[in-house]
Design a protein around this motif. Structure first.
Motif, PDB file in Angstrom:
ATOM      1  N   TYR A  72     -14.044  -1.957  10.521  1.00 23.55           N
ATOM      2  CA  TYR A  72     -12.731  -2.437  10.340  1.00 23.55           C
ATOM      3  C   TYR A  72     -12.162  -2.435   8.870  1.00 23.55           C
ATOM      4  O   TYR A  72     -11.002  -1.766   8.574  1.00 23.55           O
ATOM      5  N   VAL A  73     -12.988  -2.854   8.041  1.00 23.20           N
ATOM      6  CA  VAL A  73     -12.692  -2.802   6.704  1.00 23.20           C
ATOM      7  C   VAL A  73     -12.528  -1.282   6.144  1.00 23.20           C
ATOM      8  O   VAL A  73     -11.294  -1.270   5.342  1.00 23.20           O
ATOM      9  N   ASP A  74     -13.252  -0.385   6.613  1.00 19.69           N
ATOM     10  CA  ASP A  74     -13.350   1.100   6.061  1.00 19.69           C
ATOM     11  C   ASP A  74     -12.028   1.521   6.547  1.00 19.69           C
ATOM     12  O   ASP A  74     -11.194   2.318   5.991  1.00 19.69           O
ATOM     13  N   THR A  75     -11.992   1.352   7.995  1.00 15.18           N
ATOM     14  CA  THR A  75     -10.668   1.958   8.599  1.00 15.18           C
ATOM     15  C   THR A  75      -9.334   1.716   8.301  1.00 15.18           C
ATOM     16  O   THR A  75      -8.626   2.203   8.008  1.00 15.18           O
ATOM     17  N   LYS A  76      -9.332   0.270   7.836  1.00 16.90           N
ATOM     18  CA  LYS A  76      -8.018  -0.483   7.285  1.00 16.90           C
ATOM     19  C   LYS A  76      -7.612   0.149   6.096  1.00 16.90           C
ATOM     20  O   LYS A  76      -6.475   0.776   5.570  1.00 16.90           O
ATOM     21  N   LYS A  77      -8.731   0.528   5.035  1.00 21.26           N
ATOM     22  CA  LYS A  77      -8.576   1.021   3.765  1.00 21.26           C
ATOM     23  C   LYS A  77      -7.814   2.484   3.826  1.00 21.26           C
ATOM     24  O   LYS A  77      -7.106   2.704   3.200  1.00 21.26           O
ATOM     25  N   TRP A  78      -8.625   3.229   4.787  1.00 19.83           N
ATOM     26  CA  TRP A  78      -7.989   4.585   5.137  1.00 19.83           C
ATOM     27  C   TRP A  78      -6.493   4.429   5.545  1.00 19.83           C
ATOM     28  O   TRP A  78      -5.691   5.458   5.364  1.00 19.83           O
ATOM     29  N   HIS A  79      -6.523   3.447   6.522  1.00 22.65           N
ATOM     30  CA  HIS A  79      -5.159   3.236   7.141  1.00 22.65           C
ATOM     31  C   HIS A  79      -3.885   3.231   6.067  1.00 22.65           C
ATOM     32  O   HIS A  79      -3.065   3.868   6.279  1.00 22.65           O
ATOM     33  N   GLU A  80      -4.464   2.470   5.012  1.00 17.76           N
ATOM     34  CA  GLU A  80      -3.457   1.979   4.044  1.00 17.76           C
ATOM     35  C   GLU A  80      -3.288   3.212   3.064  1.00 17.76           C
ATOM     36  O   GLU A  80      -2.003   3.476   2.542  1.00 17.76           O
ATOM     37  N   ARG A  81      -4.132   4.165   2.663  1.00 18.11           N
ATOM     38  CA  ARG A  81      -4.231   5.115   1.854  1.00 18.11           C
ATOM     39  C   ARG A  81      -3.235   6.091   2.685  1.00 18.11           C
ATOM     40  O   ARG A  81      -2.592   6.870   2.140  1.00 18.11           O
TER      41      ARG A  81
END
Length: 164
Positions: free
Chosen positions: A133-142
């Motif tokens: 979730y943390v990694d996917t959220k980071k890429w979603h924000e990028r």
């Protein structure tokens, strides 16, 4: 996901595409009168004038505010003498316009790809847990940042391009 594709198709269907006129008018062409032996033919041709001699304004009458601010008769680029208002200068401006609008189109496709990527990441984020979730959220924000930058860039390219 089905609604995203539906919205994308509707959005693409409502935008009308218009081809850009890339033909150039030659201003160095002169028309020399033909030698006609018949005097009555001279009377018929006496009222004709050369259409290239007619003074055509260098700038169009209608310009949007952002174009007028940069490319208008008293625009920023005219005042700073970066783009003087001459026939040769206008030819350069039209080349700049073409480059800006081609870049605008490429930026539109980059933005579209970003939208699709963010949609896929959002769907993955919905079911993710823990570190995923943390990694996917980071890429979603990028991807959101990429979309905002590319959308803003394409907006500025279209609004500040010189008028035809």
């Amino acid at each position: 996901m089905r609604y995203l594709w539906f919205a994308l198709l509707i959005g693409l269907g409502t935008n009308s595409l218009q081809a850009q006129d890339s033909t150039a008018v030659r201003r160095d062409t002169t028309i020399s009168p033909a030698t006609v032996p018949d005097p009555s033919a001279d009377d018929l041709l006496a009222g004709l004038t050369d259409s290239t001699d007619v003074g055509q304004p260098l700038l169009p009458r209608k310009m949007i505010v952002t174009q007028r601010a940069f490319w208008g008769p008293k625009g920023l680029l005219r005042v700073m003498n970066v783009a003087p208002l001459t026939a040769a200068g206008r030819e350069k401006e039209l080349k700049i316009r073409r480059t800006m609008l081609v870049t605008h189109q490429i930026g539109g496709f980059v933005t579209l790809a970003g939208f699709v990527a963010q949609g896929l990441l959002g769907a993955k984020l919905y079911n993710a847990k823990g570190q995923e979730y943390v990694d996917t959220k980071k890429w979603h924000e990028r991807s959101a940042t990429l979309i905002n930058v590319s959308y803003g860039t394409t907006l500025l390219l279209s609004l500040t391009a010189p008028r035809r």
